[in-house]
Design an enzyme around this catalytic site. Structure first.
Site, PDB file in Angstrom:
ATOM      1  CB  CYS A  65      17.967  -9.926   9.952  1.00  0.00           C
ATOM      2  SG  CYS A  65      17.893  -9.067   8.490  1.00  0.00           S
ATOM      3  CG  HIS A 113      16.724  -7.599   4.964  1.00  0.00           C
ATOM      4  ND1 HIS A 113      16.638  -9.011   5.268  1.00  0.00           N
ATOM      5  CD2 HIS A 113      16.521  -7.455   3.508  1.00  0.00           C
ATOM      6  CE1 HIS A 113      16.164  -9.765   4.277  1.00  0.00           C
ATOM      7  NE2 HIS A 113      16.332  -8.822   3.219  1.00  0.00           N
ATOM      8  CD  GLU A 122      15.171  -7.038  10.379  1.00  0.00           C
ATOM      9  OE1 GLU A 122      14.032  -7.953  10.338  1.00  0.00           O
ATOM     10  OE2 GLU A 122      15.648  -6.593   9.110  1.00  0.00           O
ATOM     11  CD  GLU A 140      -3.082   7.785 -12.077  1.00  0.00           C
ATOM     12  OE1 GLU A 140      -2.829   8.701 -13.173  1.00  0.00           O
ATOM     13  OE2 GLU A 140      -2.145   7.534 -11.158  1.00  0.00           O
ATOM     14  CG  ASP A 195      -7.200  11.030 -20.019  1.00  0.00           C
ATOM     15  OD1 ASP A 195      -8.134  11.721 -20.382  1.00  0.00           O
ATOM     16  OD2 ASP A 195      -7.687  10.473 -18.871  1.00  0.00           O
ATOM     17  CG  LEU A 202       0.330   5.712 -16.693  1.00  0.00           C
ATOM     18  CD1 LEU A 202       0.058   4.226 -17.226  1.00  0.00           C
ATOM     19  CD2 LEU A 202      -0.739   6.258 -16.027  1.00  0.00           C
TER      20      LEU A 202
END
Length: 374
Positions: free
Chosen positions: A92, A58, A60, A305, A208, A212
């Protein structure tokens, strides 16, 4: 000594927010958090940290490890409430107490019920001065995927549209057709790098055949999971979306209930997973149910998208938190389809989305619309 909620505090929290943004798209299902340790007496930034890829360590603990013994008696600025629930490793909050911090300035509490309030309570119980709420709105947007996953059981949803000067898209014929320039396309790939998953409709795949993936230099490893909305299982096994880019991302097909059995009988789909999704009365996929399934699978940020039918479905369902519209200053060559008729600002205002920024991307124009209270 710097006074509470001073301009220095705001500056340090601004750095922490920028640190948090470094982790966006890499930390799911954990939130992207930023932390800064500073000496209020001298104004020195002692250490910075952000949530590492995969969600640990994390932020911290990253900042504390870099500060070492210099953290004692200092102030930490952190974008989200420190974890305090018991697990296999010290929390933390434990690490912050052991480091001897004098003061903690936090932007927002954690809505996760196993954390909420406990981190602050643990620190205060040991005499640490805890201040909550500084630059909360900014931190909230960075952390919104985590917040919505905890409170609404869905990910943050971002729509990306690339349109010509008339608000149209080019009609594809099995290969990509671009209406915007290279700067706008690079921006789209950056958005992909910041998403946990990217979603398109089967119509976009047929028109198309997109990959991706993120194809910015050095960021290919940050390609998101790929999801195709395909009620009738029309997506061919040869589609590029089924090609594995790295071993980390997953490929899903969201189909009507029973689709998993039918896809299993169709060879060559590259090990795609199928999400069985219920249908609405109108025969469309239940997007809210799909988003809940994605959130349960650890997705915190979803980029939508295309194409126009899918965009409209998310808007109509009130499930779009942010829309990024890139408009060219030229018209599309060849056949096109209208996406936004008339003024974009008025169009998105109908869905309670309001413009928050606008800037140039080369010869194109980016405008971002956000929901006020997702």
């Amino acid at each position: 000594m710097i006074t509470e909620r001073s301009s220095f505090d705001r500056q340090m929290m601004g750095i922490a927010i920028r640190m948090a943004k470094r982790g966006i798209g890499t930390t799911a299902p954990n939130p992207a958090v930023g932390a800064v340790i500073a000496d209020e007496a001298t104004g020195e930034v002692i250490a910075r940290g952000w949530t590492q890829p995969g969600g640990r360590p994390h932020a911290e603990k990253e900042a504390l490890a870099r500060a070492g013994g210099r953290a004692r008696g200092r102030t930490m600025y952190v974008t989200l409430e420190p974890c305090a629930h018991t697990g296999r490793i010290p929390t933390c909050a434990d690490a912050m107490l052991n480091a001897g911090l004098r003061r903690v300035v936090c932007a927002i509490p954690d809505p996760n019920p196993v954390v909420s309030g406990r981190g602050f309570a643990q620190l205060r119980a040991q005499g640490v001065d805890v201040d909550v709420g500084l630059r909360a709105d900014e931190a909230r947007w960075v952390t919104l995927g985590h917040i919505l996953r905890q409170t609404a059981h869905r990910p943050f949803v971002q729509l990306k549209m690339a349109l010509d000067a008339d608000g149209n898209i080019a009609a594809g014929d099995g290969a990509p057709v671009w209406v915007t320039g290279p700067g706008a396309r690079a921006y789209a790939h950056l958005l992909r790098a910041e998403a946990d998953a990217i979603l398109v409709g089967s119509g976009t795949v047929l028109a198309d055949d997109p990959e991706l993936t993120c194809r910015l230099p050095g960021l290919g490893f940050r390609s998101p999971d790929r999801i195709v909305l395909d009620t009738r299982l029309r997506t061919p096994a040869s589609a590029k979306v089924f090609r594995q880019n790295t071993t980390k991302e997953r490929v899903w097909v969201a189909a009507a209930v029973g689709g998993a059995k039918r896809l299993a009988m169709t060879p060559g789909h590259g090990g795609a997973l199928v999400i069985d999704v219920g249908l609405s009365d109108g025969g469309a996929l239940d997007l809210a149910g799909l988003l809940e399934t994605l959130a349960t699978s650890g997705i915190t940020r979803l980029m939508v998208e295309g194409g126009p039918t899918v965009w409209q479905a998310f808007l109509d369902a009130g499930l779009a938190d942010e829309v990024c519209v890139v408009m060219s200053n030229t018209r599309a060559a060849g056949p096109s389809m209208t996406v936004i008729p008339g003024d974009p600002g008025a169009y998105f205002a109908r869905y309670k989305l309001h413009r928050t920024q606008s800037r140039n991307l080369g010869d194109d124009r980016l405008t971002v619309y956000r929901r006020e209270s997702p």
